[in-house]
Motif scaffolding. Structure first.
Motif, PDB file in Angstrom:
ATOM      1  N   ALA A  40     -22.488  18.721  25.163  1.00 50.25           N
ATOM      2  CA  ALA A  40     -21.204  18.030  24.964  1.00 50.25           C
ATOM      3  C   ALA A  40     -21.385  16.655  24.337  1.00 50.25           C
ATOM      4  N   HIS A  41     -22.554  16.037  24.525  1.00 46.08           N
ATOM      5  CA  HIS A  41     -22.822  14.692  23.993  1.00 46.08           C
ATOM      6  C   HIS A  41     -23.876  14.688  22.890  1.00 46.08           C
ATOM      7  N   TYR A  42     -24.257  15.879  22.447  1.00 52.61           N
ATOM      8  CA  TYR A  42     -25.384  16.011  21.513  1.00 52.61           C
ATOM      9  C   TYR A  42     -25.150  15.248  20.200  1.00 52.61           C
ATOM     10  N   LEU A  43     -24.026  15.475  19.566  1.00 52.33           N
ATOM     11  CA  LEU A  43     -23.760  14.840  18.272  1.00 52.33           C
ATOM     12  C   LEU A  43     -23.697  13.317  18.400  1.00 52.33           C
ATOM     13  N   GLU A  44     -23.027  12.853  19.431  1.00 52.46           N
ATOM     14  CA  GLU A  44     -22.935  11.408  19.673  1.00 52.46           C
ATOM     15  C   GLU A  44     -24.314  10.809  19.955  1.00 52.46           C
ATOM     16  N   ALA A  45     -25.113  11.514  20.758  1.00 52.48           N
ATOM     17  CA  ALA A  45     -26.455  11.028  21.083  1.00 52.48           C
ATOM     18  C   ALA A  45     -27.331  10.959  19.839  1.00 52.48           C
ATOM     19  N   MET A  46     -27.222  11.953  18.986  1.00 52.69           N
ATOM     20  CA  MET A  46     -28.034  11.970  17.764  1.00 52.69           C
ATOM     21  C   MET A  46     -27.640  10.830  16.819  1.00 52.69           C
ATOM     22  N   GLN A  47     -26.365  10.522  16.764  1.00 57.86           N
ATOM     23  CA  GLN A  47     -25.934   9.403  15.917  1.00 57.86           C
ATOM     24  C   GLN A  47     -26.455   8.073  16.463  1.00 57.86           C
ATOM     25  N   ILE A  48     -26.460   7.945  17.769  1.00 55.71           N
ATOM     26  CA  ILE A  48     -27.011   6.734  18.388  1.00 55.71           C
ATOM     27  C   ILE A  48     -28.498   6.611  18.063  1.00 55.71           C
ATOM     28  N   LEU A  49     -29.215   7.711  18.161  1.00 51.93           N
ATOM     29  CA  LEU A  49     -30.644   7.685  17.868  1.00 51.93           C
ATOM     30  C   LEU A  49     -30.905   7.327  16.404  1.00 51.93           C
ATOM     31  N   ALA A 115     -24.269  16.495   9.073  1.00 45.78           N
ATOM     32  CA  ALA A 115     -23.552  15.320   8.550  1.00 45.78           C
ATOM     33  C   ALA A 115     -24.339  14.030   8.800  1.00 45.78           C
ATOM     34  N   LEU A 116     -25.258  14.050   9.775  1.00 45.13           N
ATOM     35  CA  LEU A 116     -26.079  12.870  10.065  1.00 45.13           C
ATOM     36  C   LEU A 116     -27.356  12.858   9.220  1.00 45.13           C
ATOM     37  N   TRP A 117     -27.997  14.008   9.109  1.00 48.17           N
ATOM     38  CA  TRP A 117     -29.200  14.157   8.280  1.00 48.17           C
ATOM     39  C   TRP A 117     -29.031  15.442   7.484  1.00 48.17           C
ATOM     40  N   TYR A 131     -32.834  33.000  15.816  1.00 48.95           N
ATOM     41  CA  TYR A 131     -32.472  32.976  17.241  1.00 48.95           C
ATOM     42  C   TYR A 131     -30.991  33.252  17.504  1.00 48.95           C
ATOM     43  N   GLY A 132     -30.162  33.206  16.480  1.00 48.66           N
ATOM     44  CA  GLY A 132     -28.730  33.428  16.677  1.00 48.66           C
ATOM     45  C   GLY A 132     -28.002  32.220  17.215  1.00 48.66           C
ATOM     46  N   ILE A 133     -28.611  31.032  17.129  1.00 50.94           N
ATOM     47  CA  ILE A 133     -27.936  29.810  17.569  1.00 50.94           C
ATOM     48  C   ILE A 133     -26.941  29.395  16.495  1.00 50.94           C
ATOM     49  N   VAL A 134     -25.682  29.240  16.879  1.00 53.65           N
ATOM     50  CA  VAL A 134     -24.628  28.844  15.944  1.00 53.65           C
ATOM     51  C   VAL A 134     -24.501  27.327  15.972  1.00 53.65           C
ATOM     52  N   PHE A 135     -24.552  26.711  14.788  1.00 60.80           N
ATOM     53  CA  PHE A 135     -24.414  25.259  14.669  1.00 60.80           C
ATOM     54  C   PHE A 135     -23.006  24.954  14.163  1.00 60.80           C
ATOM     55  N   ASP A 136     -22.151  24.590  15.100  1.00 64.97           N
ATOM     56  CA  ASP A 136     -20.744  24.354  14.802  1.00 64.97           C
ATOM     57  C   ASP A 136     -20.585  23.174  13.844  1.00 64.97           C
ATOM     58  N   GLY A 137     -19.867  23.405  12.745  1.00 60.39           N
ATOM     59  CA  GLY A 137     -19.656  22.356  11.757  1.00 60.39           C
ATOM     60  C   GLY A 137     -20.625  22.420  10.586  1.00 60.39           C
ATOM     61  N   HIS A 138     -21.572  23.353  10.628  1.00 60.19           N
ATOM     62  CA  HIS A 138     -22.499  23.501   9.503  1.00 60.19           C
ATOM     63  C   HIS A 138     -21.722  23.977   8.269  1.00 60.19           C
ATOM     64  N   PRO A 139     -21.991  23.402   7.085  1.00 59.13           N
ATOM     65  CA  PRO A 139     -21.188  23.740   5.901  1.00 59.13           C
ATOM     66  C   PRO A 139     -21.458  25.125   5.325  1.00 59.13           C
ATOM     67  N   ASP A 140     -22.584  25.758   5.660  1.00 62.01           N
ATOM     68  CA  ASP A 140     -22.917  27.038   5.029  1.00 62.01           C
ATOM     69  C   ASP A 140     -23.881  27.816   5.912  1.00 62.01           C
TER      70      ASP A 140
END
Length: 202
Positions: A40-49, A115-117, A131-140
């Motif tokens: 739930a905080h992954y995207l925010e945490a990555m931007q902070i890093l 969007a960050l990198w 692995y079938g992991i879906v990355f929500d917001g990925h452009p393609d």
């Protein structure tokens, strides 16, 4: 730019302070810092890093998937799928590993960090493909290593070793065709050579 790496304990403290309650746990092992954040905080945490003073991880070096359904030949208690990122700060000469577990084993989803990198693009596609992991917001988000009609995700630990289908060129049809796997599983026993002077050894 510093000419020496930051002490891992100092980096651990810096990251802990920057991420606060977004951090589930953080550890140092073998001189490397590993941070685990909630999805739930992954995207925010990555931007902070990426942006926070003392962190400044300008580069995403890698993202890979992990299937924890069995771990070190033991039963794993916890969420099954994890996306693991490796971040590098060129300006501060430091690295961190970030883990985020997908909250749903049946449909593993975490936010995209593309969007960050923008280097995340192909890494996330690879983790999705294998692995079938879906990355929500990925452009393609589409397969990158397997074929277009591939079924399943081959790095999952329950994926059969020989796969589901095989492809071959059919000379009569003059095209590639898919068919069920015809490989018979067999156990191969290696030949052991026992000679006194084998390889010139005495």
């Amino acid at each position: 730019m510093t000419s020496f790496a930051v002490d891992p304990q100092v980096l651990k403290d810096t990251i802990s302070l920057a991420l606060g309650d977004r951090l589930k746990r953080i550890s140092v092992a073998l001189g490397e810092v590993t941070a685990v954040v909630d999805a739930a905080h992954y995207l925010e945490a990555m931007q902070i890093l990426r942006d926070a003073p003392g962190c400044q991880f300008e580069q995403l070096v890698d993202i890979c998937g992990v299937d924890y359904s069995s771990y070190r030949d033991e039963y794993w208690e916890g969420l099954r799928y994890c996306a693991v990122s490796h971040l590098l700060s060129v300006s501060l000469n430091q690295r961190v590993r970030v883990k985020v577990f997908c909250p749903d084993d049946d449909f593993p989803v975490v936010p995209s960090v593309n969007a960050l990198w923008n280097s995340a693009n192909w890494f996330e596609r690879e983790a999705f493909d294998l692995y079938g992991i879906v990355f929500d917001g990925h452009p393609d988000l589409r397969r990158i290593l397997t074929d277009y009609g591939f079924i399943g995700h081959p790095f999952r630990k329950d994926f059969p070793l020989s796969g589901h289908v095989e492809m071959r060129y059919d000379a009569d049809l003059q095209r590639v065709v898919y068919q069920p796997v015809t490989i018979e599983p067999r156990e191969v026993t290696p030949r052991v050579i026992r000679e006194d002077n084998y390889g010139g050894l005495h």
